[in-house]
Motif scaffolding. Structure first.
Motif, mmCIF file in Angstrom:
data_model
loop_
_atom_site.group_PDB
_atom_site.id
_atom_site.type_symbol
_atom_site.label_atom_id
_atom_site.label_comp_id
_atom_site.label_asym_id
_atom_site.label_seq_id
_atom_site.Cartn_x
_atom_site.Cartn_y
_atom_site.Cartn_z
ATOM 1 N N THR A 169 0.830 -1.210 0.000
ATOM 2 C CA THR A 169 0.000 0.000 0.000
ATOM 3 C C THR A 169 0.861 1.255 0.000
ATOM 4 O O THR A 169 0.561 2.236 -0.707
ATOM 5 N N TRP A 195 -11.963 5.996 -2.870
ATOM 6 C CA TRP A 195 -12.324 5.515 -1.543
ATOM 7 C C TRP A 195 -11.659 4.190 -1.205
ATOM 8 O O TRP A 195 -11.569 3.811 -0.030
ATOM 9 N N LEU A 198 -9.066 3.811 1.577
ATOM 10 C CA LEU A 198 -9.462 3.581 2.969
ATOM 11 C C LEU A 198 -9.412 2.101 3.338
ATOM 12 O O LEU A 198 -9.299 1.764 4.528
ATOM 13 N N LEU A 201 -6.098 1.100 4.888
ATOM 14 C CA LEU A 201 -5.907 1.920 6.084
ATOM 15 C C LEU A 201 -6.804 1.423 7.226
ATOM 16 O O LEU A 201 -6.331 1.109 8.320
ATOM 17 N N GLY A 202 -8.107 1.345 6.965
ATOM 18 C CA GLY A 202 -9.036 0.908 8.003
ATOM 19 C C GLY A 202 -8.799 -0.529 8.429
ATOM 20 O O GLY A 202 -8.856 -0.859 9.617
ATOM 21 N N THR A 231 -2.568 6.063 11.992
ATOM 22 C CA THR A 231 -3.167 5.732 10.696
ATOM 23 C C THR A 231 -4.599 6.241 10.608
ATOM 24 O O THR A 231 -5.061 6.650 9.539
ATOM 25 N N TRP A 232 -5.291 6.210 11.741
ATOM 26 C CA TRP A 232 -6.671 6.699 11.796
ATOM 27 C C TRP A 232 -6.729 8.178 11.405
ATOM 28 O O TRP A 232 -7.634 8.608 10.672
ATOM 29 N N ALA A 235 -6.394 8.405 7.729
ATOM 30 C CA ALA A 235 -7.608 7.885 7.101
ATOM 31 C C ALA A 235 -8.712 8.944 7.086
ATOM 32 O O ALA A 235 -9.435 9.102 6.088
ATOM 33 N N TRP A 238 -8.055 11.334 4.417
ATOM 34 C CA TRP A 238 -8.424 10.807 3.100
ATOM 35 C C TRP A 238 -9.938 10.824 2.912
ATOM 36 O O TRP A 238 -10.424 11.045 1.809
ATOM 37 N N VAL A 239 -10.683 10.574 3.980
ATOM 38 C CA VAL A 239 -12.143 10.660 3.900
ATOM 39 C C VAL A 239 -12.563 12.056 3.460
ATOM 40 O O VAL A 239 -13.413 12.230 2.572
ATOM 41 N N PRO A 266 -14.565 -0.070 1.736
ATOM 42 C CA PRO A 266 -13.481 0.688 2.370
ATOM 43 C C PRO A 266 -13.944 1.507 3.575
ATOM 44 O O PRO A 266 -13.255 1.560 4.603
ATOM 45 N N LEU A 270 -12.990 1.265 7.900
ATOM 46 C CA LEU A 270 -12.684 2.362 8.822
ATOM 47 C C LEU A 270 -13.603 2.297 10.042
ATOM 48 O O LEU A 270 -13.188 2.646 11.154
#
Length: 339
Positions: A169, A195, A198, A201-202, A231-232, A235, A238-239, A266, A270
């Protein structure tokens, strides 16, 4: 995938265990139906043609994730109906099949892209996310193993799978961003695939915190919380980015395609990642955000499911496949996805 994540994410939501179990049952039925349909319709020629196509090949990452999502749902939810021994047997079977299948896609599909000259898009993450799903699902299975060498080996193997997906990733996401900067968004049908970022990541947040609950190594709990929180934060960034781009595109026109399922799975990862953090660090912030994200997940699933059913009845989704496949040489992607 999309239906299954609604069930597994709902398993951690207060008061939603029973409804989530019904969604899991629906997802299991869908999996059986789709497997039977695929066996009846697909031929080796069809499989080879899809694997040979640099765009269609990316979506071979979906089947192993679908298998493991149903298996995890069986353990978290289905055990109420079929019993824990049967749920464990089903989960082990689907996890093993999904892990082997996912490792194959994470190696073979990226190899296919070497020298292809294709531009990166969100779909490139699909074949490398399954090992992360294996890590998260495997952590739940490891909790049911007796303490000893096998349990430790299972956890270490899950961390290795975690690494396979994480570093792949880290290589792919910068390429996606570079393409956006240099070439723009491209066709509207590509926007939902943003999306997909995510997903790893999630799922990595979920895996890190579930693995921290299986105590076989020192410092596991700290790793889960620290990695997960960092990472959250990215994320959520990115959202915000993907949501802004999606809204802007929708104002100009965002035609329905099966790529809309990229809005669902995705985002669901999350939700599970945020819920996993909330379980490790009792915090109103994590709990509140998890609830808000889950509401968004359910709304996205309802919207996409209804549009998919509508397109299936009218046949509107069928003509949408060839043009995007051709357009990907410039910007777009196939109108495909996984429910």
């Amino acid at each position: 995938m999309g239906t299954g994540i609604v069930a597994t994410a709902g398993a951690s939501m207060p008061g939603l265990h029973a409804p989530a179990t019904f969604v899991w049952a629906l997802d299991a039925a869908l999996l059986v139906f789709l497997v039977v349909a695929a066996v009846r319709r697909w031929t080796w020629t069809t499989v080879r043609e899809q694997l040979a196509d640099p765009v269609m090949a990316q979506f071979w990452g979906a089947p192993p994730m679908a298998l493991m999502t149903v298996g995890t749902g069986a353990l978290l939810l289905g055990s109420d109906w079929i019993g824990l021994p049967a749920a464990l047997a089903l989960d082990w079977t689907l996890w093993t099949l999904g892990t082997v299948f996912g490792l194959a896609t994470s190696v073979l599909v990226p190899l296919r892209m070497i020298g292809s000259g294709e531009r990166a898009f969100g779909g490139w993450l699909m074949p490398v996310v399954p090992p992360m799903v294996s890590a998260a699902s495997g952590a739940l299975l490891a909790q049911h193993l007796p303490e000893g060498p096998f349990r430790q080996a299972m956890v270490l193997g899950c961390y290795a799978l975690f690494g396979v997906s994480l570093f792949a990733t880290m290589v792919i996401v910068p390429q996606i961003w570079q393409r956006l900067v240099q070439h723009g968004l491209g066709a509207a049908s590509t926007v939902p695939t943003l999306w997909i970022v995510l997903g790893p990541l999630g799922q990595s947040i979920t895996a890190a915190n579930l693995l921290s609950g299986v105590h076989v190594l020192p410092g596991q709990a700290a790793f889960g919380v620290l990695y997960g929180t960092i990472t959250w934060g990215f994320a959520l960034l990115w959202v915000a980015t993907a949501a802004t781009v999606t809204v802007r595109t929708a104002r100009r026109g965002l035609p329905f395609a099966l790529t809309w399922w990229s809005f669902v799975f995705p985002l669901g990862t999350l939700v599970t990642g945020t819920s996993a953090l909330a379980a490790r660090v009792p915090s109103p912030m994590f709990t509140g955000v998890a609830v808000v994200l889950y509401v968004g997940l359910v709304l996205a699933w309802i919207t996409v499911a209804l549009r998919t059913l509508g397109s299936s009845r009218t046949g509107a989704s069928k003509p949408a496949v060839p043009p995007p496949v051709q357009a990907v040489r410039g910007t777009a992607l196939p109108a495909t996805g996984s429910a």
